[in-house]
Design a protein around this motif. Sequence first.
Motif, PDB file in Angstrom:
ATOM      1  N   CYS A 302       2.294 -11.124  10.053  1.00  0.00           N
ATOM      2  CA  CYS A 302       3.452 -10.520  11.020  1.00  0.00           C
ATOM      3  C   CYS A 302       2.850  -9.124  11.176  1.00  0.00           C
ATOM      4  N   GLY A 303       3.447  -8.551  11.754  1.00  0.00           N
ATOM      5  CA  GLY A 303       3.726  -7.262  11.501  1.00  0.00           C
ATOM      6  C   GLY A 303       3.215  -6.160  10.775  1.00  0.00           C
ATOM      7  N   THR A 304       3.642  -5.474   9.887  1.00  0.00           N
ATOM      8  CA  THR A 304       2.066  -4.826   8.820  1.00  0.00           C
ATOM      9  C   THR A 304       0.863  -5.617   8.764  1.00  0.00           C
ATOM     10  N   SER A 305       1.447  -6.425   7.721  1.00  0.00           N
ATOM     11  CA  SER A 305      -0.053  -7.592   7.511  1.00  0.00           C
ATOM     12  C   SER A 305      -0.519  -7.786   8.836  1.00  0.00           C
ATOM     13  N   SER A 349       0.239 -11.993   3.761  1.00  0.00           N
ATOM     14  CA  SER A 349       1.322 -11.223   3.784  1.00  0.00           C
ATOM     15  C   SER A 349       1.594 -10.733   2.236  1.00  0.00           C
ATOM     16  N   GLN A 350       2.050  -9.033   2.218  1.00  0.00           N
ATOM     17  CA  GLN A 350       2.965  -8.349   1.325  1.00  0.00           C
ATOM     18  C   GLN A 350       3.791  -9.899   0.629  1.00  0.00           C
ATOM     19  N   SER A 351       4.618 -10.645   0.850  1.00  0.00           N
ATOM     20  CA  SER A 351       5.438 -11.155  -0.173  1.00  0.00           C
ATOM     21  C   SER A 351       5.304 -12.740  -0.029  1.00  0.00           C
ATOM     22  N   THR A 354       6.660 -14.968   4.322  1.00  0.00           N
ATOM     23  CA  THR A 354       7.098 -14.929   5.539  1.00  0.00           C
ATOM     24  C   THR A 354       6.813 -16.358   5.686  1.00  0.00           C
ATOM     25  N   VAL A 400      11.641  -0.962   2.675  1.00  0.00           N
ATOM     26  CA  VAL A 400      11.510  -2.133   3.623  1.00  0.00           C
ATOM     27  C   VAL A 400      10.193  -2.373   4.091  1.00  0.00           C
ATOM     28  N   ALA A 401      10.441  -0.790   4.849  1.00  0.00           N
ATOM     29  CA  ALA A 401       9.021  -0.541   5.603  1.00  0.00           C
ATOM     30  C   ALA A 401       7.692  -0.695   4.764  1.00  0.00           C
ATOM     31  N   SER A 402       6.663  -1.516   5.160  1.00  0.00           N
ATOM     32  CA  SER A 402       5.611  -2.187   4.261  1.00  0.00           C
ATOM     33  C   SER A 402       4.513  -0.189   4.367  1.00  0.00           C
ATOM     34  N   LEU A 485       5.138   1.658  14.390  1.00  0.00           N
ATOM     35  CA  LEU A 485       5.953   0.838  13.821  1.00  0.00           C
ATOM     36  C   LEU A 485       6.228   1.798  12.627  1.00  0.00           C
ATOM     37  N   LYS A 486       5.520   1.703  11.764  1.00  0.00           N
ATOM     38  CA  LYS A 486       6.476   3.048  10.817  1.00  0.00           C
ATOM     39  C   LYS A 486       7.204   3.845  11.323  1.00  0.00           C
ATOM     40  N   GLU A 489      10.276   1.506  12.809  1.00  0.00           N
ATOM     41  CA  GLU A 489      10.733   0.864  11.617  1.00  0.00           C
ATOM     42  C   GLU A 489      12.057   1.961  10.971  1.00  0.00           C
TER      43      GLU A 489
END
Length: 609
Positions: A302-305, A349-351, A354, A400-402, A485-486, A489
């Motif tokens: 998702c998102g940046t990933s 996924s960073q975290s 997700t 929060v912004a990766s 996106l950056k 955001e």
Amino acid sequence: MCGIVGYVGSRKALPILINGLKRLEYRGYDSAGLALLQDDGLLISKSVGKIKHLEDALGDRSNSQASHGIAHTRWATHGEPNYVNAHPHTDNNCEIALVHNGIIENYRTLREYLVRQGYIIKTDTDTEILAHLIHFSYQGDLVEAVRGALTQVEGAYGIAVVSSLHPDLIVAARKGSPLVIGQGVDENFVASDVSAMLEHTNRVVYLDDDEIAAVTPNTFEITHIDRTRRDPQVEEISWTLDMIEKEGFDHFMLKEIHEQPTTIRNAIRGRLNFEEGIARLNGLNLQYDELRTISRIIITACGTSWHSALIGKYLIEEIARVPVEVEYASEFRYRSPIVDSQTVLFAISQSGETADTLAAMREAKKHGATVLGIVNAVGSTIARESHGGVYIHAGPEIGVASTKAFTSQVMVLTLIANLLGRMRNWSVAQGREMIEAVEAIPAQIESILANEDAIKAIADAYHQATNFLYLGRGINFPVALEGALKLKEISYIHAEGYPAAEMKHGPIALIDENMPVVVIALKDPVYDKVMSNIAEVRARNGRVIAIATEGDTEIADRVNEVIYIPHTHRLLTPCLAVIPLQLLSYHIAVMRDCSVDQPRNLAKSVTVE
Ligand code: F6R
């Protein structure tokens, strides 16, 4: 998203809980609260907004001697962010208090049932239902009451429960929402994220889904919801306190942007074999024979990933000639995807938590796929549920912004592509050329960061724009998406990323003198084509900020601003091209007075669908 911290021991609980909540602020929240176990019963305090408001709301009670309590930051899902809906929630006698991350899906049915039993519901939340349900199941044993309540619940939860009837006990349980126990000396902790307890202990036990833990100052006992016991393995995590502090930077995001030379070094350390021109990635748990026969890869994120996944597709298809599909995890999980035992699925996924990525990965596993994780958070659910994978070793990402996670993900994907390529058609020489270029990347990022003042000046000139367009081609098209996106955001400026040549099929209508267009225009095989796209923008008075290759002197006359990045291997340019875009977004957001580390409405770890 929401954060949980709990403490049971002999020290004053309040400062530990407040500091723990502050460590979780980065996850995004709109209200906060805590419950302390005092001699005369539960002390509950809540507030809307920042933790500071919670501290203010405590007033005289801030010298509470309680040595046992739970606390929460809430990111509203059911019910608006107000005092009443903030956690903890209690039963009607105020004997049981509970904090909850996740969503109870059948809460409406449970609510009706509880009302029929005489319970008074005071909030709009799904969580309050759980407090009453635990009370309803309670027959003298809090762990059994929690177990009884959870058997009736559908949905996702990480919960911590305390009761004035049980001094020195926190009951924690998880299903789909992370929870970790921290082991101290004569004290123990519960949290949704290790950073909440890192200044007290690095000895942790991750709870698995459907597990319930009874945590006291000297013990923790973990049982499955079906009552089978687990002998907990305590792990020592290597994160240190300085990793979760700003260390002189104005924001975590800026610190993390500047950490990238180090985080890339960490991502490649011990993984480069120069002689053979090949990456070593033992964690994949695949033999060379298996790597040679992979016929289809899906990457989901998702998102940046997801943007790094798109770059992974370019890399793997070009280097290893294996077909790769990239799919948003939220779409993949609901569309009956074609997956079988021949499919290899990478979940990025960073975290590692997700919800959509986790669900997509579980779906693929159900159909027999080999599931591999590209994850930052060690011990996270995606890491633990994968058959194998590669940690990116970027360290805690608090902004929060990766930023640093993105470049490390791209670097790990580069290594995976190199390994697959060398197992197939890539020669030693091709492999070596890439591995040597990989090793040079951290120093090249340092040289881009040294140019920050020039990027800041560009931010100054453009920070009042209301729209931006980002263009890139080939492997740098996903970088354009990431740049856009950056910006949106953290600065709330509308920005779109597009493949440069697609511009003339629509977005060109937007271009006028008020529209800054950021173009990644590197000296590569599509350079001339991109220059034509730039000419199209300029012909309509659009203002062009180009990311160009050092030594390209001709571009300066054809654009309004130029930011140079060093020359590298054609397939490694994303890791360099994204750095000025991160800095540009950061400085624009600062100039617009935005909350850089905690942008509105966003959460660091999206653990709900
Ligand atoms: C953007 C950002 C998000 C995350 C996305 C996936 O800056 O941080 O788009 O990339 O929510 O999160 P992870 O990688 O933790 O699965």
